[in-house]
Each structure stands twice: as structure tokens, then as C-alpha cells.
Design an enzyme around this catalytic site. Structure first.
Site, mmCIF file in Angstrom:
data_model
loop_
_atom_site.group_PDB
_atom_site.id
_atom_site.type_symbol
_atom_site.label_atom_id
_atom_site.label_comp_id
_atom_site.label_asym_id
_atom_site.label_seq_id
_atom_site.Cartn_x
_atom_site.Cartn_y
_atom_site.Cartn_z
ATOM 1 N N HIS A 65 -7.434 -5.917 0.128
ATOM 2 C CA HIS A 65 -6.283 -5.032 0.339
ATOM 3 C C HIS A 65 -5.497 -5.377 1.609
ATOM 4 C CE1 HIS A 65 -4.152 -1.224 -0.373
ATOM 5 N NE2 HIS A 65 -4.167 -1.049 0.942
ATOM 6 N N ASP A 87 -9.051 -5.350 -4.330
ATOM 7 C CA ASP A 87 -8.647 -3.945 -4.294
ATOM 8 C C ASP A 87 -9.664 -3.147 -5.114
ATOM 9 O OD1 ASP A 87 -6.285 -3.300 -2.790
ATOM 10 O OD2 ASP A 87 -5.087 -4.487 -4.186
ATOM 11 N N SER A 137 0.838 -1.197 0.000
ATOM 12 C CA SER A 137 0.000 0.000 0.000
ATOM 13 C C SER A 137 0.880 1.256 0.000
ATOM 14 C CB SER A 137 -0.956 -0.054 1.208
ATOM 15 O OG SER A 137 -2.022 0.833 1.041
#
Length: 274
Positions: free
Chosen positions: A257, A225, A144
Site C-alpha cells: 500500500h 493491499d 488511498s
């Protein structure tokens, strides 16, 4: 509003609602890190610079190996949460195969600002290259916001640091490579980035041509995602490839995610294997 939705990863998980998933994620990482710290030799809170936040944790493989490859893990948390103290969970499967794992700390917002975070990560790698002569190859893995910081390493001018780390591979997981869209979302409330700061710290804006024998790059994205996260990964991977980098893309089925990296504590998980 649509940008807020697209750049809120917690809204896209089919497993848990957006309020509980981040709490659950943090708990999983913290528990995995506690186990990793208890299970083998470590050097914790090693200073790689003069700032309070310039600290890293090293998880060593067992045994007296004189040389070993190193995986450097850069945590996510939208540049404003999590820390190296929840980042050791990735170590056990790798350490058991003779790989040292380093969890890098950096100053998150509001204390840290984007330019400084990028510099800290670069400095941590220079420190490892200078101080650990047994390292044979550095592999970066970022998740991320951490994938963004890892991607920024690819455009580093190492002359400034007086050493060139031997980076052999970079694994970018569910990252953000263009910061411009998040200027218009809640994410920037803490980061307080200007257009100029976002531009100079966007990996898509500072791709350098691949050097001969440049490292391999793996751009991974989770099935769950958001479409924007998936688009950014796809486009950044294509841009690197166009600049001559060796790039593989990996679309991980059945994960969101958060568990896309939580599962790195499992030896059989496809991304751990890769």
C-alpha cells in the site's frame, strides 16, 4: 476486529512491520519532496481559497513552454495525516517530460471534515482552470484517501464552481470508494463521520453517467493491499464501467500500500510510465 485488520494497510506489508512502515513511508515522501523542491522552478503555498488549508504547490517543467499538461496529486494518510508538503516527490520524472505537477493541500481531520475535504479538492481544480490559461489537460492522481477524494471529483456538478476543468484522466491508486465499512473502525475516531456523511461521500454511491468525451480512469491496486482494499477497487472500477466510463484496471505486482506510490519518483516504474 476483522474490519480493523482489513482497513489497516500497515498490517499487510511483507517489507516492514506495521509500526515502522508508516514512519518509513513519511520519511521517503518528505525526502523525495525536498529533492523535487530543490531541483526546479516551483510556486509553493499558492492559495486556492480563503481557508488556512486552501494551499497548493506547483512544480513547473523547465523552459518557457506556454502550455503544458498538469498532473494534480492528492495525498493519502487516511484523511488525517500527511500533507502537500510530502507530496512533491512524484514531480521529477513528470516535470522532466514537460508536465507540471500540482500537490493539493486540504484540511485533514480533526480540523477538516469529509464534506469540506471533498469541496476543497474540487475548489482547487476550479482554481487551476481559472488561473492558469496554459494548462492543456488536467490529470488527477490520488493515493488511498487521496484516491477517494479524486474519485469524488468525478461526480462534481461544476455549475456551482462557474468553471469546468478539462480533466482528461484520473489515476486512482489503492483507494477506498465505500466509506461505510470504516465507520466501524479506528479510522473514524478522528473523522467522526455519521452514516449519512459516509454515504454522501462514498464514490460508489454517487456515480454519474459518463459524459461524451469523459476522461479515462485508471484504477490501480497493489498486490499486498488487503483483500478489502482490493475488493473495493475491483467493484468501483466495474461500477464506473457499467455507467459508461472508460476504465482500465492495473494490479501492481510486488508492491504494498505504501511503495505502490513511493516508486512514482522513479521514471522506470510501471505506474510512472502509465
Amino acid at each position: 476486529q476483522e474490519l480493523e485488520r482489513q482497513y489497516s494497510p500497515s498490517r499487510w506489508s511483507p517489507r516492514l512491520d506495521s509500526d515502522t512502515i508508516i514512519e518509513a513511508h513519511t520519511a521517503v515522501l518528505a525526502e523525495g519532496t525536498r529533492r523535487a523542491r530543490d531541483s526546479g522552478p516551483t510556486a509553493l503555498h499558492v492559495p486556492y481559497g480563503d481557508g488556512d488549508g486552501d494551499r497548493l504547490d506547483i512544480y513547473f517543467p523547465p523552459g518557457p513552454a506556454a502550455t503544458f499538461p498538469v498532473l494534480v496529486y492528492i495525498h493519502g494518510g487516511y484523511w488525517q495525516s500527511l500533507s502537500k508538503d510530502e507530496s512533491g516527490y512524484v514531480a521529477p520524472p513528470l516535470v522532466s517530460h514537460g508536465v507540471a505537477v500540482v500537490a493539493v493541500g486540504y484540511d485533514t481531520a480533526p480540523k477538516g471534515h469529509m464534506d469540506a475535504m471533498v469541496r476543497q479538492v474540487r475548489r482547487s481544480l476550479a482554481f487551476l482552470a481559472e488561473h492558469y490559461s496554459g494548462i492543456r489537460g488536467i490529470y488527477l492522481c490520488g493515493h488511498s484517501a487521496g484516491a477517494h477524494l479524486a474519485a469524488m471529483v468525478l461526480s462534481t456538478d461544476w455549475t456551482e464552481y462557474g468553471v469546468v476543468p478539462d480533466i482528461k484522466g484520473v489515476v486512482l491508486v489503492s483507494g477506498i470508494y465505500d466509506l461505510e465499512p470504516i465507520l466501524h473502525t479506528y479510522v473514524n475516531d478522528e473523522l467522526n463521520m455519521s452514516q449519512e456523511v459516509a454515504q454522501r461521500n462514498s464514490p460508489v454511491q454517487c456515480i454519474v453517467p459518463a459524459m461524451p468525451a469523459a476522461c479515462e480512469v485508471l484504477v490501480a491496486v497493489a498486490q499486498h493491499d488487503s483483500p478489502e482494499f482490493r475488493r473495493q477497487s475491483q467493484e468501483y472500477g466495474q461500477m464506473l464501467r457499467a455507467a459508461g466510463w472508460s476504465v482500465s484496471m492495473l494490479d501492481l505486482a510486488g508492491v504494498d500500500h505504501f511503495d505502490v506510490v513511493e516508486k512514482l519518483s522513479e521514471e522506470s516504474y510501471i505506474l510512472t510510465q502509465v
